[in-house]
Design an enzyme around this catalytic site. Sequence first.
Site, PDB file in Angstrom:
ATOM      1  CG  HIS A   7      -5.838   0.349  -8.063  1.00 50.85           C
ATOM      2  ND1 HIS A   7      -4.309   0.746  -7.177  1.00 50.85           N
ATOM      3  CD2 HIS A   7      -6.528   0.500  -7.007  1.00 50.85           C
ATOM      4  CE1 HIS A   7      -4.853   1.650  -6.677  1.00 50.85           C
ATOM      5  NE2 HIS A   7      -5.455   2.182  -6.542  1.00 50.85           N
ATOM      6  CE1 TYR A  23      -7.942  -7.505   1.557  1.00 52.17           C
ATOM      7  CE2 TYR A  23      -6.146  -7.998   2.430  1.00 52.17           C
ATOM      8  CZ  TYR A  23      -6.956  -6.684   2.034  1.00 52.17           C
ATOM      9  OH  TYR A  23      -6.128  -6.325   1.663  1.00 52.17           O
ATOM     10  CD  GLU A  24      -7.536  -8.195  -3.047  1.00 53.18           C
ATOM     11  OE1 GLU A  24      -8.779  -7.452  -3.882  1.00 53.18           O
ATOM     12  OE2 GLU A  24      -7.055  -9.061  -2.832  1.00 53.18           O
ATOM     13  CG  ASN A  66      -2.000   1.299  11.870  1.00 55.95           C
ATOM     14  OD1 ASN A  66      -2.013   0.922  10.607  1.00 55.95           O
ATOM     15  ND2 ASN A  66      -2.366  -0.268  12.731  1.00 55.95           N
ATOM     16  CG  MET A  87      -4.035  -7.794   6.925  1.00 58.14           C
ATOM     17  SD  MET A  87      -6.189  -6.349   6.499  1.00 58.14           S
ATOM     18  CE  MET A  87      -6.307  -5.543   8.199  1.00 58.14           C
ATOM     19  CB  SER A  88       0.086  -8.722   2.456  1.00 56.84           C
ATOM     20  OG  SER A  88       1.238  -7.931   2.617  1.00 56.84           O
ATOM     21  CG  HIS A 132      -7.819   1.784   4.025  1.00 57.27           C
ATOM     22  ND1 HIS A 132      -6.666   0.444   3.291  1.00 57.27           N
ATOM     23  CD2 HIS A 132      -8.670   1.987   2.829  1.00 57.27           C
ATOM     24  CE1 HIS A 132      -6.650   0.881   2.557  1.00 57.27           C
ATOM     25  NE2 HIS A 132      -7.430   1.117   1.998  1.00 57.27           N
ATOM     26  CB  SER A 149      -0.952  -0.249   1.168  1.00 54.88           C
ATOM     27  OG  SER A 149      -2.043  -1.116   1.295  1.00 54.88           O
ATOM     28  CG  HIS A 193      -4.053  -8.373   0.128  1.00 54.42           C
ATOM     29  ND1 HIS A 193      -4.382  -7.408  -0.970  1.00 54.42           N
ATOM     30  CD2 HIS A 193      -3.568  -8.072   0.653  1.00 54.42           C
ATOM     31  CE1 HIS A 193      -3.280  -6.766  -0.523  1.00 54.42           C
ATOM     32  NE2 HIS A 193      -3.290  -7.053   0.254  1.00 54.42           N
ATOM     33  CB  ALA A 213       0.208  -0.760   4.675  1.00 63.75           C
TER      34      ALA A 213
HETATM   35  N1  HPA Z   1      -3.341  -4.334  11.301  1.00 68.01           N
HETATM   36  C1  HPA Z   1      -3.050  -5.521  10.103  1.00 68.01           C
HETATM   37  N2  HPA Z   1      -3.129  -4.790   9.362  1.00 68.01           N
HETATM   38  C2  HPA Z   1      -2.301  -3.545   9.160  1.00 68.01           C
HETATM   39  C3  HPA Z   1      -2.593  -2.728   9.592  1.00 68.01           C
HETATM   40  C4  HPA Z   1      -2.809  -3.618  11.317  1.00 68.01           C
HETATM   41  O1  HPA Z   1      -2.930  -2.802  12.441  1.00 68.01           O
HETATM   42  N3  HPA Z   1      -2.108  -1.760   9.682  1.00 68.01           N
HETATM   43  C5  HPA Z   1      -1.886  -1.906   8.034  1.00 68.01           C
HETATM   44  N4  HPA Z   1      -2.401  -3.106   7.553  1.00 68.01           N
END
Ligand code: HPA
Length: 274
Positions: free
Chosen positions: A60, A84-85, A234, A210-211, A246, A30, A82, A112
Amino acid sequence: MTYEAVETAARGIAERTGRPSHDIGLVLGSGLSGFANDLPGAVVVDAAQLGLPQPKVTGHAGTVVSAEVAGRNLLTSAGRVHTYEGWDLDEVVFGVRTLALAGCKTVILTNAAGGVGDGLVPGDLVAITDHLNLVGRNPLVGTNDERFGPRFPDLSTVYPQHLRDVVAESAAEVGSDYKEGIYAWLLGPSYETPAEVQMVRSMGASMVGMSTVPEAIALAHMGVAVIGISLVTNLAAGISSEPLSHAEVTEIAGQAKGRFTAMLMDLIPRIPLD
Ligand code: HPA
């Protein structure tokens, strides 16, 4: 996805880019989209033309970008898909397997992530030392095709120390603190609960995301060395009292793009090619 499908995709890249082989692969997380498009000699190939899965987010289109950096042929996958998709794991790893068959002996996986470990703050770039697969799924489940690699691959050095040393050199060069940590893979798409974050923290993880992990497993299976770099966007749930969004992730990713790009541009020429 068969070995032949990956071979076809790799051949398609060689034909469309005029570069018979590539040296280093890069998967953009990301915030890094567009990274490769402005590099010298960039050739952009549509993922669809190669038979690769197409990201489902509208606007995209997945692309693979070939370019030259300091005399190295860099092959970048923009448009990661991903788990999760709803993609099967063999689709999730199709892109990185293609980078490997296109010749890349080292692949940089970027992402990310949420910061879990002490001392991590949003904006940190963190080298991945190892991972925790907490999803209970593995891209190598099913019949093993030995042409990819062995049935029971060793994962003791997925992210080799000598390549992390190179990341540390680049961090110093661009004036960024070098940090490293373990990345925990959770399925998403919901962010973690504070209890889950405490669980991964007690397991030794510094980042959660998540990747990356299925891709790293598929690459290790093929004997490809992985450099993993997380951008902490974050603090993970419960570490900070703020709710996660997000929008925050993309905002911090956008702010860090220049620094991340500078580090990658310094890093790519330092990666040993043997
Ligand atoms: N958790 C999971 N995936 C993420 C996060 C998070 O806090 N931030 C960016 N991708």
